[in-house]
Design a protein around this motif. Structure first.
Motif, PDB file in Angstrom:
ATOM      1  N   ARG A  52      60.862 -42.162  54.749  1.00 21.85           N
ATOM      2  CA  ARG A  52      60.617 -40.988  53.904  1.00 21.85           C
ATOM      3  C   ARG A  52      59.160 -40.915  53.441  1.00 21.85           C
ATOM      4  N   ILE A  53      58.508 -42.050  53.300  1.00 28.25           N
ATOM      5  CA  ILE A  53      57.079 -42.047  52.944  1.00 28.25           C
ATOM      6  C   ILE A  53      56.271 -41.385  54.052  1.00 28.25           C
ATOM      7  N   VAL A  54      56.618 -41.697  55.310  1.00 23.33           N
ATOM      8  CA  VAL A  54      55.960 -41.034  56.446  1.00 23.33           C
ATOM      9  C   VAL A  54      56.245 -39.529  56.402  1.00 23.33           C
ATOM     10  N   SER A  55      57.473 -39.166  56.061  1.00 27.90           N
ATOM     11  CA  SER A  55      57.852 -37.750  55.975  1.00 27.90           C
ATOM     12  C   SER A  55      57.056 -37.028  54.889  1.00 27.90           C
ATOM     13  N   ILE A  56      56.811 -37.707  53.787  1.00 30.50           N
ATOM     14  CA  ILE A  56      56.014 -37.114  52.696  1.00 30.50           C
ATOM     15  C   ILE A  56      54.588 -36.854  53.163  1.00 30.50           C
ATOM     16  N   ILE A  57      54.022 -37.803  53.916  1.00 32.50           N
ATOM     17  CA  ILE A  57      52.657 -37.627  54.447  1.00 32.50           C
ATOM     18  C   ILE A  57      52.622 -36.437  55.396  1.00 32.50           C
ATOM     19  N   HIS A  58      53.599 -36.361  56.291  1.00 29.13           N
ATOM     20  CA  HIS A  58      53.673 -35.218  57.218  1.00 29.13           C
ATOM     21  C   HIS A  58      53.806 -33.914  56.451  1.00 29.13           C
ATOM     22  N   GLY A  59      54.671 -33.878  55.451  1.00 28.59           N
ATOM     23  CA  GLY A  59      54.892 -32.658  54.684  1.00 28.59           C
ATOM     24  C   GLY A  59      53.636 -32.178  53.988  1.00 28.59           C
ATOM     25  N   ALA A  60      52.890 -33.105  53.386  1.00 26.18           N
ATOM     26  CA  ALA A  60      51.666 -32.730  52.672  1.00 26.18           C
ATOM     27  C   ALA A  60      50.611 -32.186  53.632  1.00 26.18           C
ATOM     28  N   LEU A  61      50.394 -32.882  54.744  1.00 29.37           N
ATOM     29  CA  LEU A  61      49.368 -32.464  55.705  1.00 29.37           C
ATOM     30  C   LEU A  61      49.691 -31.112  56.327  1.00 29.37           C
ATOM     31  N   THR A  62      50.926 -30.949  56.784  1.00 28.80           N
ATOM     32  CA  THR A  62      51.275 -29.715  57.493  1.00 28.80           C
ATOM     33  C   THR A  62      51.425 -28.530  56.548  1.00 28.80           C
ATOM     34  N   PHE A  63      51.828 -28.788  55.293  1.00 33.40           N
ATOM     35  CA  PHE A  63      51.907 -27.679  54.341  1.00 33.40           C
ATOM     36  C   PHE A  63      50.527 -27.074  54.122  1.00 33.40           C
ATOM     37  N   TRP A  64      49.538 -27.926  53.859  1.00 36.71           N
ATOM     38  CA  TRP A  64      48.193 -27.402  53.582  1.00 36.71           C
ATOM     39  C   TRP A  64      47.554 -26.802  54.829  1.00 36.71           C
ATOM     40  N   ALA A  65      47.854 -27.364  55.996  1.00 37.78           N
ATOM     41  CA  ALA A  65      47.351 -26.770  57.245  1.00 37.78           C
ATOM     42  C   ALA A  65      47.948 -25.391  57.457  1.00 37.78           C
ATOM     43  N   ALA A  66      49.256 -25.266  57.223  1.00 35.48           N
ATOM     44  CA  ALA A  66      49.934 -23.974  57.384  1.00 35.48           C
ATOM     45  C   ALA A  66      49.442 -22.975  56.347  1.00 35.48           C
ATOM     46  N   ALA A  67      49.252 -23.428  55.111  1.00 35.18           N
ATOM     47  CA  ALA A  67      48.761 -22.539  54.057  1.00 35.18           C
ATOM     48  C   ALA A  67      47.361 -22.025  54.397  1.00 35.18           C
ATOM     49  N   TYR A  68      46.514 -22.901  54.955  1.00 33.24           N
ATOM     50  CA  TYR A  68      45.162 -22.490  55.358  1.00 33.24           C
ATOM     51  C   TYR A  68      45.233 -21.400  56.428  1.00 33.24           C
ATOM     52  N   ILE A  69      46.085 -21.602  57.432  1.00 36.72           N
ATOM     53  CA  ILE A  69      46.198 -20.631  58.518  1.00 36.72           C
ATOM     54  C   ILE A  69      46.668 -19.277  57.989  1.00 36.72           C
TER      55      ILE A  69
ATOM     56  N   VAL B 114      43.831 -17.946  55.286  1.00 40.44           N
ATOM     57  CA  VAL B 114      42.453 -17.761  55.772  1.00 40.44           C
ATOM     58  C   VAL B 114      42.437 -17.000  57.100  1.00 40.44           C
ATOM     59  N   GLU B 115      43.198 -17.482  58.079  1.00 40.66           N
ATOM     60  CA  GLU B 115      43.206 -16.799  59.376  1.00 40.66           C
ATOM     61  C   GLU B 115      44.017 -15.505  59.320  1.00 40.66           C
ATOM     62  N   GLN B 116      45.061 -15.485  58.515  1.00 43.44           N
ATOM     63  CA  GLN B 116      45.912 -14.312  58.301  1.00 43.44           C
ATOM     64  C   GLN B 116      46.360 -13.657  59.624  1.00 43.44           C
ATOM     65  N   PRO B 117      47.022 -14.426  60.490  1.00 44.23           N
ATOM     66  CA  PRO B 117      47.458 -13.846  61.773  1.00 44.23           C
ATOM     67  C   PRO B 117      48.672 -12.940  61.601  1.00 44.23           C
ATOM     68  N   SER B 118      48.768 -11.915  62.414  1.00 51.31           N
ATOM     69  CA  SER B 118      49.972 -11.094  62.437  1.00 51.31           C
ATOM     70  C   SER B 118      51.053 -11.869  63.192  1.00 51.31           C
ATOM     71  N   PHE B 119      52.307 -11.479  63.024  1.00 49.04           N
ATOM     72  CA  PHE B 119      53.400 -12.221  63.658  1.00 49.04           C
ATOM     73  C   PHE B 119      53.388 -12.085  65.178  1.00 49.04           C
ATOM     74  N   GLY B 120      52.779 -11.040  65.690  1.00 54.02           N
ATOM     75  CA  GLY B 120      52.700 -10.870  67.136  1.00 54.02           C
ATOM     76  C   GLY B 120      51.412 -11.377  67.740  1.00 54.02           C
ATOM     77  N   ALA B 121      50.569 -12.004  66.927  1.00 52.62           N
ATOM     78  CA  ALA B 121      49.280 -12.496  67.416  1.00 52.62           C
ATOM     79  C   ALA B 121      49.459 -13.682  68.353  1.00 52.62           C
ATOM     80  N   SER B 122      48.507 -13.850  69.263  1.00 48.18           N
ATOM     81  CA  SER B 122      48.533 -15.016  70.140  1.00 48.18           C
ATOM     82  C   SER B 122      48.133 -16.259  69.348  1.00 48.18           C
ATOM     83  N   ASN B 123      48.534 -17.401  69.848  1.00 43.99           N
ATOM     84  CA  ASN B 123      48.279 -18.657  69.140  1.00 43.99           C
ATOM     85  C   ASN B 123      46.791 -19.004  69.146  1.00 43.99           C
ATOM     86  N   SER B 124      46.320 -19.485  68.010  1.00 46.17           N
ATOM     87  CA  SER B 124      44.937 -19.943  67.911  1.00 46.17           C
ATOM     88  C   SER B 124      44.893 -21.461  68.096  1.00 46.17           C
TER      89      SER B 124
END
Length: 269
Positions: A54-71, A74-84
């Protein structure tokens, strides 16, 4: 060595596989370090294995949450946009974690059918979105919605496993988990599903995964409602008997409560 400046995660399958392999090795190494350095005396091995994972899961959750929030912010992609490139990197990092966690839970006998179905669907959804070059915005919205409540969710279980279930510390984690889950999954996930299905470029499996996340969220929100209702009546009994929860230790008087030896296992992870 992996040179991040020269990789193409959008068009190069070999680069995608390379980053996936490196990421899987990193997640496994993190667990190996935790497994070597972190020990809980007086607790069964299975409990220790679960807490370490679960400690590993917490690390994954923190990193990916902030990465997703940034995208999203900041990037503000539309749902039909191609992957960056950033979206691809975030999905691959997260997919490699789910592969690691799936294998670790099987190896340490921590898996159940709920975890097997959830991780299998997540890995397949990530794979299809990554290789098809479409569907990442939906995956990123789902990732942010899911991981925002990751930390209190895991801490709640950890406190329960070390015998602190009947404390204010446990209750604070549980209520924070429930609040974040209900607010974010109750609003962002329906929004994500509603905007994903009309997009013709988004792969069908990504749409199915998004819908599965929505259905899971609805189910667990109703389960949380049942738990909160039960907790209200438990609180009324404690109030009537003048028994209070402590923050960091268990009040020995809780044995006087009628529900202590007859508690149901919560089905919200």
């Amino acid at each position: 060595m992996l040179n991040l400046e020269n990789i193409d995660l959008v068009n190069s399958t070999s680069d995608q596989v390379k980053v996936m392999s490196y990421s899987f090795f990193i997640w496994t190494s993190i667990f190996a370090i935790i497994n070597q350095k972190f020990h809980l005396k007086n607790h069964p091995k299975k409990v220790q294995d679960d807490i370490k994972n679960r400690i590993v899961s917490i690390i994954h959750g923190a990193l990916t949450f902030w990465a997703a929030a940034y995208i999203i912010l900041v990037e503000q992609p539309s749902f039909g946009a191609s992957n960056s490139q950033t979206m691809q990197f975030t999905m691959i990092i997260s997919a490699s974690y789910f592969v690691y966690d799936f294998l670790a839970c099987l190896y340490y006998d921590l898996a159940d059918m709920s975890l097997v179905s959830h991780h299998s669907l997540a890995i397949c959804g990530y794979a299809v979105a990554t290789f098809s070059r479409f569907g990442a915005p939906s995956s990123i919205w789902g990732l942010m919605s899911a991981e925002v409540s990751n930390f209190p969710m895991h801490m709640r279980v950890i406190f329960r496993q070390v015998g602190l279930r009947h404390t204010k510390l446990y209750e604070a984690c549980e209520w924070t988990y429930f609040a974040l889950y209900i607010i974010f999954r109750g609003s962002l996930v329906p929004y994500m599903v509603w905007n994903t299905w009309p997009e013709s470029e988004v792969p069908l499996l990504v749409k199915i995964t998004a819908t599965g996340l929505f259905l899971q969220s609805v189910y667990f929100i109703f389960e949380m409602k049942k738990i909160l209702t039960r907790q209200y009546f438990q609180y009324q009994e404690r109030k009537k008997k003048n028994i209070h929860h402590y923050w960091f230790s268990v009040n020995p008087r809780i044995q006087e409560l009628s529900y202590i030896n007859n508690q149901k296992k919560d089905r919200v992870f």
